[in-house]
Design an enzyme around this catalytic site. Structure first.
Site, mmCIF file in Angstrom:
data_model
loop_
_atom_site.group_PDB
_atom_site.id
_atom_site.type_symbol
_atom_site.label_atom_id
_atom_site.label_comp_id
_atom_site.label_asym_id
_atom_site.label_seq_id
_atom_site.Cartn_x
_atom_site.Cartn_y
_atom_site.Cartn_z
ATOM 1 C CE LYS A 74 -3.961 -2.053 2.259
ATOM 2 N NZ LYS A 74 -4.919 -1.887 3.347
ATOM 3 C CE LYS A 114 -5.188 2.049 5.540
ATOM 4 N NZ LYS A 114 -5.911 2.955 4.573
ATOM 5 C CG HIS A 167 -14.897 2.235 0.369
ATOM 6 N ND1 HIS A 167 -13.699 1.677 0.758
ATOM 7 C CD2 HIS A 167 -15.135 1.754 -0.874
ATOM 8 C CE1 HIS A 167 -13.236 0.897 -0.208
ATOM 9 N NE2 HIS A 167 -14.092 0.926 -1.217
ATOM 10 C CG ASN A 212 -8.665 -4.083 -3.525
ATOM 11 O OD1 ASN A 212 -7.672 -4.134 -2.792
ATOM 12 N ND2 ASN A 212 -9.825 -3.662 -3.092
ATOM 13 N NE ARG A 214 -8.887 -8.659 -4.002
ATOM 14 C CZ ARG A 214 -9.924 -8.046 -3.462
ATOM 15 N NH1 ARG A 214 -11.104 -8.101 -4.035
ATOM 16 N NH2 ARG A 214 -9.804 -7.357 -2.338
ATOM 17 C CB VAL A 246 -16.705 -9.253 -2.778
ATOM 18 C CG1 VAL A 246 -18.036 -9.791 -2.274
ATOM 19 C CG2 VAL A 246 -15.541 -10.060 -2.192
ATOM 20 N NE ARG A 297 -19.025 -7.709 0.579
ATOM 21 C CZ ARG A 297 -17.696 -7.664 0.496
ATOM 22 N NH1 ARG A 297 -16.962 -8.481 1.246
ATOM 23 N NH2 ARG A 297 -17.092 -6.814 -0.298
#
Ligand code: ADP
Ligand code: ADP
Ligand code: MG
Length: 452
Positions: A117, A158, A208, A291, A293, A296, A339
């Site tokens: 990161k 973090k 977010h 990310n 990939r 979700v 979810r």
């Protein structure tokens, strides 16, 4: 070159999702399963399933040697890692390539660079994208104290190698800093094999907002709009939607353009997500991480763009160009994803594995369910507790919320505890309906909602 036979190196709903995308494109699918997943839905749906080891993830879904041997032994030409497990492990992608297998994702160097990161922050800064006020790495407690002095409390410490909401700690006041620094560094070392920490200003009233980007091997990079994933618990997403609500159009465009600038700057290929936090007080957005990939929550983007992201991943990995330009992308309506996990909200979201004795999912216009569950399925205790993703779409946000609420109310699951009632409570809440939420909102409401 187009792909012929693909190894699905994952389990659960995303394995089902990948197998279906393969079928639609005429690609054969082979799924690698652990012992407990031998009779799982992915094992039944794939053209072939191969048991690669014991149920613990370290012995199966994280065992890259076994996965590679399976792919080669079954005559595959490609590997899709899904999300989680080895999806963001650059060594796995590189090993696939060394063995002549197409890794469905960005180049291993990109996975590696953005997986740290701190490096990702530097790349964002170079691309002119604002990052959260913060530091480069803080190697010692003394460094941390100096940095935090400059940023001001509260701050987040973090882990540079963190992910999945893990490796993030809040520090409210100077007397907490030493203890939190030491335990966070030790935890990061144990969890990620890298104890490097950095500090960021804690954005208390933040949303977010993340942008779906896509690049092909011909050098084209586009975005497919943004998602709002502000409903979170412990830095993990619970509900996501697209597009983001209550964002001024100029700012929305700036966020989207920043994501494309960042991705294009590193010659990004395949699906990726650039995550930002939008400070609602200062009306500023800052880069959080990328990310590398499929995410979700990709279905909400599919619902508003009409683009199948997993099929696009497979086509681009096979060498095809994107085939669409930015101006071809049209956004229609609104979509929400909840979810559904096997957890007990009233017991601190304790995992609730076991036999599903009844699985009676909702149906109707604008309702989609991505799942690997069915009546008689036993949820194993070894993995993530995600059972299903319930997605509703509508002409506008209100219709999508109403459809979600109806769908949740008619979703009947017995045998394991789920978050369904908790989620219905979120959907009904006037703050959520008005869009007056931030990343802390769910936790602030939790007391009231958990007792539902
Ligand atoms: P998304 O935005 O796609 O939900 P998450 O960050 O929640 O992304 O991660 C998706 C999946 O990957 C989850 O199952 C999460 O637990 C897992 N995951 C992501 N990064 C890591 C990591 N560094 N270590 C362990 N699990 C991870
Ligand atoms: P991960 O790799 O675990 O997904 P992220 O950096 O994406 O880590 O952060 C996860 C979540 O933590 C974000 O979605 C956001 O809610 C919260 N978060 C991260 N950084 C900050 C920050 N500087 N201020 C406030 N919240 C933050
Ligand atoms: Mg994140």
């Amino acid at each position: 070159m187009s792909l012929q036979r693909l190894l699905v190196a994952n389990r659960g709903e995303i394995a089902v999702r990948i197998i279906r995308a393969c079928r639609a494109l005429g690609i054969e699918s082979v799924v690698a399963v652990s012992e407990v997943d031998r009779d799982s839905l992915p094992a039944r749906l794939a053209d072939r399933s191969v048991c690669i080891g014991p149920s613990r993830a370290a012995a199966s879904y994280l065992n890259s040697d076994a996965l590679l041997a399976t792919a080669l032994g079954a005559g595959c030409d490609a590997v899709h890692p899904g999300y989680g497990f080895l999806a963001e492990n650059p060594d796995f992608g590189a090993a696939c390539e060394r063995n002549g297998l197409v890794f469905v994702g960005p180049r291993p160097e990109t996975v590696k660079t953005m997986g740290n990161k701190l490096t990702a922050r530097e790349i964002a800064e170079q691309a002119g994208v604002p990052v959260v006020p913060g530091s480069s790495s803080v190697a010692t407690f003394g460094d941390a104290a100096a940095v935090v002095e400059a940023i001001g409390y509260p701050v987040l410490l973090k882990a540079a190698a963190g992910g999945g909401g893990r490796g993030i700690r809040i520090v409210h006041a100077p007397d907490e800093l030493r203890g939190t620094f030491q335990s966070a560094a030790a935890e990061a070392e144990a969890a990620f094999g890298d104890g490097t920490l950095y500090a960021e200003r804690f954005i208390a009233d933040g949303r977010h907002i993340e942008v779906q980007v896509f690049g092909d091997q011909q050098g084209n990079v586009i975005h497919l709009g943004e998602r709002d994933c502000s409903l979170q618990r412990r830095y993990q997403k619970i509900v996501e939607e697209a597009p983001a609500t209550l964002v001024p159009d100029a700012l929305r465009q700036e966020i989207r353009d920043s994501a494309v600038a960042l991705a294009a700057g590193i010659g990004y290929t395949n699906a990726g997500t650039v995550e930002f936090i939008y400070d609602q007080q200062r009306r500023e957005f800052h880069f959080l991480e990328m990310n590398t990939r499929i995410q979700v929550e990709h279905p909400v983007t599919e619902e508003i763009t009409g683009i199948d992201l997993v099929q696009l991943q497979l086509r681009v990995a096979g060498g095809e160009p994107l085939g669409i330009e930015q101006s071809d992308v049209r956004f229609t309506g609104h979509a929400i994803e909840c979810r559904i996990t096997a957890e007990q909200p009233s017991a601190g979201f304790r995992p609730s594995p076991g036999l599903i004795t009844r699985w009676d999912p909702p149906e109707g216009p604008g309702v989609r369910l991505d799942t690997h569950c069915f009546s008689g399925y036993r949820v194993p205790p070894f993995y993530d507790s995600l059972l299903a993703k319930l997605i509703t779409s509508g002409d506008d946000r209100t219709q999508a919320i109403e459809r979600m609420q109806t769908a949740l109310e008619s979703f009947s699951v017995e045998g394991v505890d789920t978050g369904i009632t908790f989620l219905a409570g979120l959907m009904a809440h006037p703050d959520y309906r008005r869009g007056h939420v931030n990343t802390r909102w769910v936790e602030e409401q939790s007391g009231a909602l958990q007792s539902l």
